[in-house]
Design a protein around this motif. Structure first.
Motif, PDB file in Angstrom:
ATOM      1  N   ALA A  67      29.298 -84.289 -70.480  1.00 54.77           N
ATOM      2  CA  ALA A  67      29.501 -83.176 -71.415  1.00 54.77           C
ATOM      3  C   ALA A  67      29.199 -83.643 -72.899  1.00 54.77           C
ATOM      4  O   ALA A  67      28.401 -83.053 -73.669  1.00 54.77           O
ATOM      5  CB  ALA A  67      30.672 -82.484 -71.296  1.00 54.77           C
ATOM      6  N   THR A  68      29.684 -84.935 -73.150  1.00 49.75           N
ATOM      7  CA  THR A  68      29.539 -85.396 -74.561  1.00 49.75           C
ATOM      8  C   THR A  68      27.799 -85.585 -74.795  1.00 49.75           C
ATOM      9  O   THR A  68      27.607 -85.253 -76.157  1.00 49.75           O
ATOM     10  CB  THR A  68      30.274 -86.723 -74.569  1.00 49.75           C
ATOM     11  OG1 THR A  68      31.456 -86.613 -74.425  1.00 49.75           O
ATOM     12  CG2 THR A  68      30.120 -87.506 -75.937  1.00 49.75           C
ATOM     13  N   VAL A  69      27.244 -86.250 -74.029  1.00 48.95           N
ATOM     14  CA  VAL A  69      25.723 -86.207 -74.229  1.00 48.95           C
ATOM     15  C   VAL A  69      24.823 -85.040 -74.414  1.00 48.95           C
ATOM     16  O   VAL A  69      24.448 -84.904 -75.602  1.00 48.95           O
ATOM     17  CB  VAL A  69      25.212 -86.982 -73.045  1.00 48.95           C
ATOM     18  CG1 VAL A  69      23.689 -86.991 -73.189  1.00 48.95           C
ATOM     19  CG2 VAL A  69      25.622 -88.293 -72.690  1.00 48.95           C
ATOM     20  N   ALA A  70      25.347 -84.021 -73.723  1.00 50.29           N
ATOM     21  CA  ALA A  70      24.657 -82.691 -73.956  1.00 50.29           C
ATOM     22  C   ALA A  70      25.066 -81.769 -75.057  1.00 50.29           C
ATOM     23  O   ALA A  70      24.284 -81.461 -75.935  1.00 50.29           O
ATOM     24  CB  ALA A  70      25.236 -81.674 -72.774  1.00 50.29           C
ATOM     25  N   LEU A  71      26.631 -81.981 -75.446  1.00 48.36           N
ATOM     26  CA  LEU A  71      26.887 -81.469 -76.659  1.00 48.36           C
ATOM     27  C   LEU A  71      26.524 -82.071 -78.042  1.00 48.36           C
ATOM     28  O   LEU A  71      26.084 -81.601 -79.023  1.00 48.36           O
ATOM     29  CB  LEU A  71      28.591 -81.168 -76.921  1.00 48.36           C
ATOM     30  CG  LEU A  71      29.049 -80.217 -75.646  1.00 48.36           C
ATOM     31  CD1 LEU A  71      30.650 -80.348 -75.797  1.00 48.36           C
ATOM     32  CD2 LEU A  71      28.383 -78.811 -76.040  1.00 48.36           C
ATOM     33  N   CYS A  72      26.587 -83.506 -77.813  1.00 45.07           N
ATOM     34  CA  CYS A  72      25.896 -84.412 -78.988  1.00 45.07           C
ATOM     35  C   CYS A  72      24.496 -83.826 -79.305  1.00 45.07           C
ATOM     36  O   CYS A  72      24.100 -84.004 -80.437  1.00 45.07           O
ATOM     37  CB  CYS A  72      26.534 -85.726 -78.786  1.00 45.07           C
ATOM     38  SG  CYS A  72      28.094 -86.133 -79.067  1.00 45.07           S
ATOM     39  N   CYS A  73      23.475 -83.815 -78.289  1.00 43.42           N
ATOM     40  CA  CYS A  73      22.316 -83.548 -78.549  1.00 43.42           C
ATOM     41  C   CYS A  73      22.009 -82.225 -79.083  1.00 43.42           C
ATOM     42  O   CYS A  73      21.274 -82.072 -80.218  1.00 43.42           O
ATOM     43  CB  CYS A  73      21.565 -83.654 -76.906  1.00 43.42           C
ATOM     44  SG  CYS A  73      21.442 -85.292 -76.366  1.00 43.42           S
ATOM     45  N   ILE A  74      22.598 -81.462 -78.649  1.00 44.22           N
ATOM     46  CA  ILE A  74      22.572 -80.035 -79.413  1.00 44.22           C
ATOM     47  C   ILE A  74      23.242 -79.864 -80.771  1.00 44.22           C
ATOM     48  O   ILE A  74      22.559 -79.495 -81.728  1.00 44.22           O
ATOM     49  CB  ILE A  74      23.507 -79.094 -78.311  1.00 44.22           C
ATOM     50  CG1 ILE A  74      22.772 -78.767 -77.002  1.00 44.22           C
ATOM     51  CG2 ILE A  74      23.444 -77.734 -79.102  1.00 44.22           C
ATOM     52  CD1 ILE A  74      23.909 -77.992 -76.097  1.00 44.22           C
ATOM     53  N   GLY A  75      24.449 -80.807 -81.054  1.00 49.28           N
ATOM     54  CA  GLY A  75      24.908 -80.992 -82.175  1.00 49.28           C
ATOM     55  C   GLY A  75      23.832 -81.418 -83.386  1.00 49.28           C
ATOM     56  O   GLY A  75      23.697 -80.806 -84.412  1.00 49.28           O
ATOM     57  N   ILE A  76      23.324 -82.547 -82.852  1.00 46.36           N
ATOM     58  CA  ILE A  76      22.504 -83.290 -83.920  1.00 46.36           C
ATOM     59  C   ILE A  76      21.110 -82.427 -84.169  1.00 46.36           C
ATOM     60  O   ILE A  76      20.587 -82.610 -85.306  1.00 46.36           O
ATOM     61  CB  ILE A  76      22.286 -84.587 -83.586  1.00 46.36           C
ATOM     62  CG1 ILE A  76      21.826 -85.634 -84.814  1.00 46.36           C
ATOM     63  CG2 ILE A  76      21.190 -84.720 -82.327  1.00 46.36           C
ATOM     64  CD1 ILE A  76      21.415 -86.984 -84.383  1.00 46.36           C
ATOM     65  N   LEU A  77      20.452 -81.904 -83.099  1.00 47.76           N
ATOM     66  CA  LEU A  77      19.447 -81.077 -83.195  1.00 47.76           C
ATOM     67  C   LEU A  77      19.487 -79.762 -84.183  1.00 47.76           C
ATOM     68  O   LEU A  77      18.761 -79.315 -84.806  1.00 47.76           O
ATOM     69  CB  LEU A  77      18.904 -80.678 -82.025  1.00 47.76           C
ATOM     70  CG  LEU A  77      18.253 -81.876 -81.320  1.00 47.76           C
ATOM     71  CD1 LEU A  77      17.833 -81.293 -79.751  1.00 47.76           C
ATOM     72  CD2 LEU A  77      17.132 -82.695 -81.700  1.00 47.76           C
ATOM     73  N   GLY A 108      22.675 -79.119 -86.216  1.00 44.08           N
ATOM     74  CA  GLY A 108      23.414 -79.014 -87.421  1.00 44.08           C
ATOM     75  C   GLY A 108      23.349 -80.489 -87.957  1.00 44.08           C
ATOM     76  O   GLY A 108      24.205 -80.626 -89.017  1.00 44.08           O
ATOM     77  N   GLY A 109      23.009 -81.582 -87.518  1.00 45.24           N
ATOM     78  CA  GLY A 109      22.709 -82.783 -88.016  1.00 45.24           C
ATOM     79  C   GLY A 109      24.049 -83.757 -87.696  1.00 45.24           C
ATOM     80  O   GLY A 109      24.765 -83.400 -86.853  1.00 45.24           O
ATOM     81  N   PRO A 110      24.292 -84.768 -88.579  1.00 42.01           N
ATOM     82  CA  PRO A 110      25.498 -85.459 -88.300  1.00 42.01           C
ATOM     83  C   PRO A 110      26.825 -84.631 -88.114  1.00 42.01           C
ATOM     84  O   PRO A 110      27.696 -85.229 -87.489  1.00 42.01           O
ATOM     85  CB  PRO A 110      25.455 -86.443 -89.500  1.00 42.01           C
ATOM     86  CG  PRO A 110      23.926 -86.276 -90.091  1.00 42.01           C
ATOM     87  CD  PRO A 110      23.470 -84.970 -89.507  1.00 42.01           C
ATOM     88  N   TYR A 111      26.944 -83.828 -89.007  1.00 35.86           N
ATOM     89  CA  TYR A 111      28.110 -82.773 -89.298  1.00 35.86           C
ATOM     90  C   TYR A 111      28.578 -82.497 -87.851  1.00 35.86           C
ATOM     91  O   TYR A 111      29.685 -82.419 -87.079  1.00 35.86           O
ATOM     92  CB  TYR A 111      28.312 -81.921 -90.331  1.00 35.86           C
ATOM     93  CG  TYR A 111      28.266 -82.472 -91.698  1.00 35.86           C
ATOM     94  CD1 TYR A 111      29.704 -83.007 -92.048  1.00 35.86           C
ATOM     95  CD2 TYR A 111      27.256 -82.513 -92.219  1.00 35.86           C
ATOM     96  CE1 TYR A 111      29.707 -83.532 -93.302  1.00 35.86           C
ATOM     97  CE2 TYR A 111      27.314 -82.973 -93.707  1.00 35.86           C
ATOM     98  CZ  TYR A 111      28.541 -83.836 -94.257  1.00 35.86           C
ATOM     99  OH  TYR A 111      28.564 -84.237 -95.476  1.00 35.86           O
ATOM    100  N   LEU A 112      27.560 -81.589 -87.026  1.00 37.20           N
ATOM    101  CA  LEU A 112      27.837 -80.961 -85.922  1.00 37.20           C
ATOM    102  C   LEU A 112      27.813 -81.953 -84.879  1.00 37.20           C
ATOM    103  O   LEU A 112      28.434 -81.894 -83.787  1.00 37.20           O
ATOM    104  CB  LEU A 112      26.722 -79.999 -85.688  1.00 37.20           C
ATOM    105  CG  LEU A 112      27.219 -78.625 -84.507  1.00 37.20           C
ATOM    106  CD1 LEU A 112      28.298 -78.060 -84.910  1.00 37.20           C
ATOM    107  CD2 LEU A 112      25.942 -77.783 -84.405  1.00 37.20           C
ATOM    108  N   LEU A 113      26.890 -82.937 -84.915  1.00 35.84           N
ATOM    109  CA  LEU A 113      27.330 -84.187 -83.928  1.00 35.84           C
ATOM    110  C   LEU A 113      28.690 -84.793 -83.993  1.00 35.84           C
ATOM    111  O   LEU A 113      29.381 -85.051 -82.760  1.00 35.84           O
ATOM    112  CB  LEU A 113      26.151 -85.374 -84.436  1.00 35.84           C
ATOM    113  CG  LEU A 113      26.368 -86.848 -83.395  1.00 35.84           C
ATOM    114  CD1 LEU A 113      25.965 -86.543 -82.087  1.00 35.84           C
ATOM    115  CD2 LEU A 113      25.585 -87.778 -84.304  1.00 35.84           C
TER     116      LEU A 113
END
Length: 447
Positions: A388-398, A400-405
């Motif tokens: 889940a972390t991998v999936a959400l972090c991929c979505i986040g950086i794509l 919203g960049g570092p902040y959403l990551l």
């Protein structure tokens, strides 16, 4: 019996208080050295070089884990089991062969990196990266050997010797940067990385000396000989586990390395080091609490265990909250006094720190699962939340960049400890979380 007791003199169990104190002191030293070097780096190097430094450290850690072959888990089991049976010749042989395996695989990986340094294509960062992988190649076998030696020393109960080994690399960097800034020397990235390599080399040397000193009385022939092949076959499943866990723990930095600029990597890396300090009270408490938890559970003293859990989570939460509040209130001023170019690191640290605070509210849930015999469920929870972390972090950086990551990483940090806490309540009928402070009885069915 006399011979056995004489041999065991070096391997006897240390007192719980001394072991816990040494472990806590070691954790504090490692975190302090890491934070100190991270805060000094931006004062001595430009942001792109700081970003490369963090990438170099990730490469060192990742490929050192490959060189370790999962032996950080296998080594304590092999050595402790042999010593417990009184086969100190087997324990000694296992220790020597494990170090040889790690050193050999470390050199193989190092040679691959040495060659890779010449294959880097020309580009915008070719000058900045020149020679970096060659130094990383030198660090890998030393880092791998030092990490395994820590576990070997713990296995033979040399707790004090093992506690500070991993603080040497960051300490060497921090001392060099302090000297450079004090004398107005202009350090470059290669000098900083060479200091890091020197720290890893010193750690490996000290570790080898400590192991040799602790085992010098183990002169018996092994009753059940063990070869390198048997050790490698046993450790391969642990290699897969450690690689997966490393990838999941570093997913945010790996994604930044692949998808972001060196400047953003530098800012996020500093924020990550700052937020790691917030978890320090819980980490220290867990290192001291783990033996006590096993003792209380073995005696079936659930009331005493619950009382200890309440005390631990209350103290850890209070200290973490005070540090987080201090960062929120004073952080902006301190960053501008320190280095205004890292203002983004403050906001990233606050996001990541919120995840750490949520983690602390879960108390010792994770450590309870691992020390009380439910480690398989703990691993499954880690694996599922890691995906889940991998999936959400991929979505986040794509998106919203570092902040959403950072927000995704923080949310998944809280999610993992939530499932740990739920499992602890279902399996052991105690509540390790902050909620336990507000009720006397732990419901068995409530999540």
């Amino acid at each position: 019996m006399t011979e056995l007791s004489g041999v065991l003199r070096r391997a006897k169990l240390p007192s719980m208080l001394r072991a816990s104190g040494a472990a806590a002191a070691g954790r504090i030293a490692i975190l302090a050295a890491g934070l100190g070097s991270s805060l000094l780096l931006p004062l001595a190097l430009p942001q792109d070089k700081v970003g490369i430094y963090f990438i170099a450290q990730i490469l060192t850690a990742g490929f050192a884990i490959l060189a370790m072959m999962g032996l950080t888990f296998t080594a304590p089991a092999l050595v402790s089991a042999a010593a417990a049976r009184g086969d100190f010749g087997r324990a000694r042989d296992a220790i020597m062969r494990i170090q040889g395996i790690v050193g050999g695989f470390g050199l193989i990986v190092a040679c691959a990196f040495w060659l890779a340094d010449r294959w880097i294509p020309s580009g915008a960062n070719v000058t900045a990266w020149s020679g970096v992988l060659a130094i990383v190649a030198l660090q890998i076998p030393c880092a791998a050997l030092g990490a395994v030696q820590v576990e070997l020393l713990r296995a033979i109960h040399s707790i004090r010797s093992s506690a500070f080994l991993m603080a040497f690399p960051s300490t060497a960097v921090a001392l060099f940067l302090t000297f450079a800034l004090t004398t107005r020397l202009q350090p470059d990235l290669h000098q900083v990385l060479l200091c890091s390599f020197a720290g890893y080399a010193i750690a490996a040397g000290v570790g080898a000396f400590s192991i040799s000193s602790s085992c010098r009385r183990w002169s018996q022939v092994a009753k059940e000989p063990i070869g390198a092949g048997a050790i490698i076959r046993r450790t391969l499943p642990n290699l897969a586990t450690t690689l997966v866990l490393f990838g999941l723990s570093q997913v945010d930095m790996i994604l930044l390395t692949l998808l972001s600029s060196l400047q953003e990597i530098a800012q996020y890396g500093i924020a990550l080091r700052i937020s790691t300090v917030l978890i320090m009270p819980l980490s220290i408490a867990n290192s001291a609490f783990a033996p006590s938890a096993v003792h209380l559970w073995t005696l079936d003293d659930r009331t005493g265990l619950q009382k200890a859990l309440r005390l631990l989570v209350s103290v850890a939460t209070l200290l973490t909250f005070l540090m987080y509040a201090g960062l929120a209130v004073l952080g902006y001023t301190l960053v501008h006094l320190w280095n205004p170019h890292y203002e983004n690191s403050l906001w990233l640290a606050l996001i990541l720190g919120a995840g750490q605070l949520g983690h602390v509210l879960g108390g010792s849930s994770g450590i309870l699962l691992m020390v009380l015999g439910d480690e398989k469920v703990a691993f499954r929870i880690t694996l599922v939340t890691g995906v889940a972390t991998v999936a959400l972090c991929c979505i986040g950086i794509l998106i919203g960049g570092p902040y959403l990551l950072a927000a995704a990483a923080a949310a998944c940090n809280v999610l993992q400890v939530f499932f740990f806490a739920r499992r602890v309540r279902e399996r052991f009928k105690v509540d390790a979380t902050f909620k336990s402070l507000f009720r006397k009885k732990v419901p068995t069915s409530e999540v």
